[in-house]
Design a protein around this motif. Structure first.
Motif, short mmCIF file in Angstrom:
data_model
loop_
_atom_site.label_atom_id
_atom_site.label_comp_id
_atom_site.label_asym_id
_atom_site.label_seq_id
_atom_site.Cartn_x
_atom_site.Cartn_y
_atom_site.Cartn_z
N ARG A 234 168.91 -15.06 7.95
CA ARG A 234 167.50 -15.00 7.51
C ARG A 234 166.59 -15.24 8.70
N TYR A 235 165.71 -14.27 8.95
CA TYR A 235 164.73 -14.36 10.03
C TYR A 235 163.33 -14.32 9.45
N GLY A 236 162.44 -15.18 9.95
CA GLY A 236 161.03 -15.13 9.63
C GLY A 236 160.23 -14.67 10.83
N GLU A 237 158.93 -14.72 10.72
CA GLU A 237 158.05 -14.28 11.82
C GLU A 237 158.36 -15.06 13.10
N LYS A 238 158.51 -14.34 14.19
CA LYS A 238 158.80 -14.84 15.54
C LYS A 238 160.26 -15.27 15.72
N ASP A 239 161.08 -15.15 14.70
CA ASP A 239 162.51 -15.46 14.86
C ASP A 239 163.21 -14.32 15.59
N TRP A 240 164.34 -14.65 16.21
CA TRP A 240 165.11 -13.66 16.97
C TRP A 240 166.53 -14.18 17.15
N ASN A 241 167.42 -13.30 17.57
CA ASN A 241 168.81 -13.68 17.76
C ASN A 241 169.22 -13.36 19.20
N ALA A 242 169.68 -14.37 19.91
CA ALA A 242 170.07 -14.19 21.31
C ALA A 242 171.29 -13.27 21.41
N LEU A 243 171.42 -12.60 22.54
CA LEU A 243 172.57 -11.74 22.78
C LEU A 243 173.84 -12.59 22.81
N HIS A 244 174.85 -12.13 22.06
CA HIS A 244 176.06 -12.93 21.91
C HIS A 244 177.21 -12.04 21.45
N ARG A 245 178.39 -12.67 21.28
CA ARG A 245 179.56 -11.99 20.72
C ARG A 245 180.22 -12.92 19.70
N ASP A 246 180.66 -12.36 18.57
CA ASP A 246 181.26 -13.14 17.49
C ASP A 246 182.79 -13.11 17.64
N LEU A 247 183.33 -14.05 18.41
CA LEU A 247 184.76 -14.02 18.71
C LEU A 247 185.55 -14.99 17.84
N VAL B 4 180.27 -6.06 25.73
CA VAL B 4 179.07 -5.75 24.95
C VAL B 4 178.63 -7.01 24.21
N ARG B 5 177.33 -7.27 24.24
CA ARG B 5 176.74 -8.35 23.43
C ARG B 5 175.70 -7.74 22.50
N HIS B 6 175.42 -8.43 21.40
CA HIS B 6 174.44 -7.92 20.45
C HIS B 6 173.47 -9.03 20.06
N GLY B 7 172.31 -8.63 19.55
CA GLY B 7 171.30 -9.58 19.12
C GLY B 7 170.24 -8.88 18.30
N VAL B 8 169.14 -9.57 18.05
CA VAL B 8 168.03 -9.03 17.26
C VAL B 8 166.73 -9.38 17.96
N SER B 9 165.83 -8.38 18.09
CA SER B 9 164.54 -8.62 18.72
C SER B 9 163.64 -9.44 17.79
N ALA B 10 162.55 -9.96 18.32
CA ALA B 10 161.67 -10.85 17.57
C ALA B 10 161.08 -10.15 16.34
N ILE B 11 161.05 -10.88 15.24
CA ILE B 11 160.37 -10.41 14.03
C ILE B 11 158.88 -10.60 14.25
N ARG B 12 158.13 -9.52 14.14
CA ARG B 12 156.68 -9.61 14.38
C ARG B 12 155.91 -10.01 13.13
N SER B 13 156.41 -9.64 11.98
CA SER B 13 155.80 -10.06 10.72
C SER B 13 156.83 -9.94 9.61
N GLY B 14 156.64 -10.74 8.55
CA GLY B 14 157.50 -10.63 7.38
C GLY B 14 158.81 -11.39 7.53
N GLN B 15 159.78 -10.93 6.78
CA GLN B 15 161.08 -11.60 6.74
C GLN B 15 162.19 -10.56 6.72
N ARG B 16 163.28 -10.85 7.41
CA ARG B 16 164.41 -9.93 7.51
C ARG B 16 165.70 -10.69 7.21
#
Length: 243
Positions: A137-150, A220-232
């Protein structure tokens, strides 16, 4: 809905994808869009589980506290809700040929058996017994750092995320990010905005890329860019369990 149709609908959606094209895209870019795997109503239902108590989840992670970014996610307990389990079971045999081909190119032993249940038994026998399906769950300005799920020594090289919200309606921003470290070259980034209910297949750890020596492993690493508005909200399907 009958028991049979309930069980088959998720497999039918997975099968509806052009898997030759999906395989070509993930081979080229490390990620590929999948067909719509969840209806808006099903996506809403899974989103609604986030606040559930009882045995639905085994743990909750505050991403800011652990410097993983900002936001929060929860690991589902097993057994999973039916859509989660059915999608994992339907996706695994589609991903398995890609995984085996990659490991053959890299000269590695492909240890994964033909069924997901057999593979998870191998994980459990190796001490990787914790469930790994995630609701984020991401809200406004939340983000996910680049990482790997090992999570342990036994790793399946592909995983899937599903956006449970409608981009441009429920949220802006929140692009899914891949960063690939190419051998003896600059890193390559990819950003993709996922339609609601669609899956995105991507590399868990590394993948084969052509080099002068044949094939090399590109981390390869993955992440999520900042949420600018709303919820994801995102459903993440990892195909190995955790230590």
């Amino acid at each position: 809905m009958s028991e049979k149709s309930t069980k088959d609908v998720y497999a039918d959606r997975v099968a509806s994808g052009d898997w030759e094209a999906i395989t070509g895209e993930v081979n080229e870019y490390g990620g590929a869009l999948l067909p719509q795997l969840l209806t808006p109503e099903e996506a809403e239902g899974i989103r609604g589980l986030y606040g559930a108590g009882g045995d639905t989840f085994r743990t909750t992670v505050d991403m800011g506290r652990h410097r993983f970014g900002e936001g929060e996610y929860r690991y589902f307990n097993a057994p999973y809700p039916e859509p989660v389990e059915r999608l994992k079971q339907a996706l695994y045999p589609r991903l398995l040929p890609i995984a085996r081909d990659w490991w053959e190119k890299l000269g590695r032993e492909a240890v994964w058996p033909d069924t997901l249940d057999e593979w998870l038994r191998m994980c459990h026998e190796a001490g990787q017994v914790k469930s790994t399906a995630i609701l984020l769950r991401y809200g406004e300005k939340d983000w996910n750092a680049l990482h790997r799920d090992l999570y342990g020594d036994l790793v399946f090289p592909l995983q899937v995320v599903i956006n449970l919200n409608a981009p441009g309606v429920d949220h802006t921003g929140g692009e899914f990010l891949l960063l690939e470290q190419r051998p003896r070259a600059q890193s390559r980034g990819t950003a993709f905005l996922l339609p609601q209910g669609h899956g995105y297949l991507f590399t868990t750890r590394d993948r084969p890329v052509r080099s002068k020596r044949g094939w090399s492993a590109a981390p390869v690493r993955h992440g999520v860019s900042a949420i600018r508005s709303g919820q994801r909200h995102t459903l993440a399907l990892v195909f190995h369990d955790a230590a």
